[in-house]
Design an enzyme around this catalytic site. Sequence first.
Site, short mmCIF file in Angstrom:
data_model
loop_
_atom_site.label_atom_id
_atom_site.label_comp_id
_atom_site.label_asym_id
_atom_site.label_seq_id
_atom_site.Cartn_x
_atom_site.Cartn_y
_atom_site.Cartn_z
CB CYS A 1 -44.59 23.10 2.40
SG CYS A 1 -45.93 24.57 1.75
CB CYS B 1 -45.73 28.81 7.36
SG CYS B 1 -44.22 28.68 6.32
N1 DGL Z 1 -42.93 26.24 4.02
C1 DGL Z 1 -44.36 27.03 3.47
C2 DGL Z 1 -45.80 26.59 4.42
O1 DGL Z 1 -44.81 25.77 5.39
C3 DGL Z 1 -45.15 28.38 2.59
C4 DGL Z 1 -43.54 28.63 2.23
C5 DGL Z 1 -44.16 29.54 0.92
O2 DGL Z 1 -43.52 29.20 0.00
O3 DGL Z 1 -44.55 31.15 1.07
O4 DGL Z 1 -46.66 27.38 4.35
#
Ligand code: DGL
Length: 282
Positions: free
Chosen positions: A72, A185
């Site tokens: 993430c 993301c």
């Molecule tokens: N998957 C996450 C990222 O790569 C964040 C998604 C979220 O919880 O806003 O930033």
Amino acid sequence: MSSIAILDSGVGGLPYLSSARASMPRESFIYVADRAGFPYGTKPRDEVKDIVLRLVARLVRSYGPKALVIACNTASQAALDAARKANPGLPIIGTVPAVKPAAERSRSGVIGVLATAGAVEDPYLDSLVARFAKGLSVIREGAQELVSFVERRAAVAGPAERRDAVEPYVRRLVDAGADQIVLACTHFLHLREDIAAAAGPSVEVVDSRAGVVKRLRQVLSERGQLIDGGPVARERGLLFDGGPAAPERGLFLLTGAGVPEAEYRALADSFGLGGPEPMPGL
Ligand code: DGL
């Protein structure tokens, strides 16, 4: 034999799990979707840091993984350094937006970065841009709604719904001249093909999976803990081809309530995981 843990606020890290498993098919994996903390992208940096530190502590206490991937970008930007300090014996690999490869490949000199609301404004992205994309135009597109779309619909939506979801974001970047779109993301990897189709053949869609998996292999190998892939994995049926039930299929753990159940079950299935089931040790 301890596992490799991969965590995200939701299902964003699953494509990273797939790549890691394809490269290390004999390793066992634990995937954690932190639905209690979801979404990370709308929360202040310090709050994300606290959430992630608590989650990592709980994960370490319950499962003692041999390595952890924070799959993430938002969590890595907020908490990677602190998580490493708090867990000195545990190798932790973060996810960094692939600004460097995109900058190297760009011919138009314009790069689009698709990220969460928080990550597009984060000083960490500023520093990556200053370091690797000097002189290039970097257009940041906050796409928090796409994160929610992936959580609720990505596994069950048809092609038209997916295309409609990505189209406005991609259009803005392509109209501004971007020939590279960085998926900064992890959730957006579930929409990679849709983003590529909407952007057209002259645009490359870039993500950080290869770098993360390479680093994971490297740290495990340096510590003498890499169980390398090979024919044994297939003999033991550990792969996606109808392998045995959990835990060998890989655990899919959840925090919190209110999960989109049909979506999560479909994803558990298509990523070769058991569950999903609640994470112990609150
Ligand atoms: N998957 C996450 C990222 O790569 C964040 C998604 C979220 O919880 O806003 O930033």
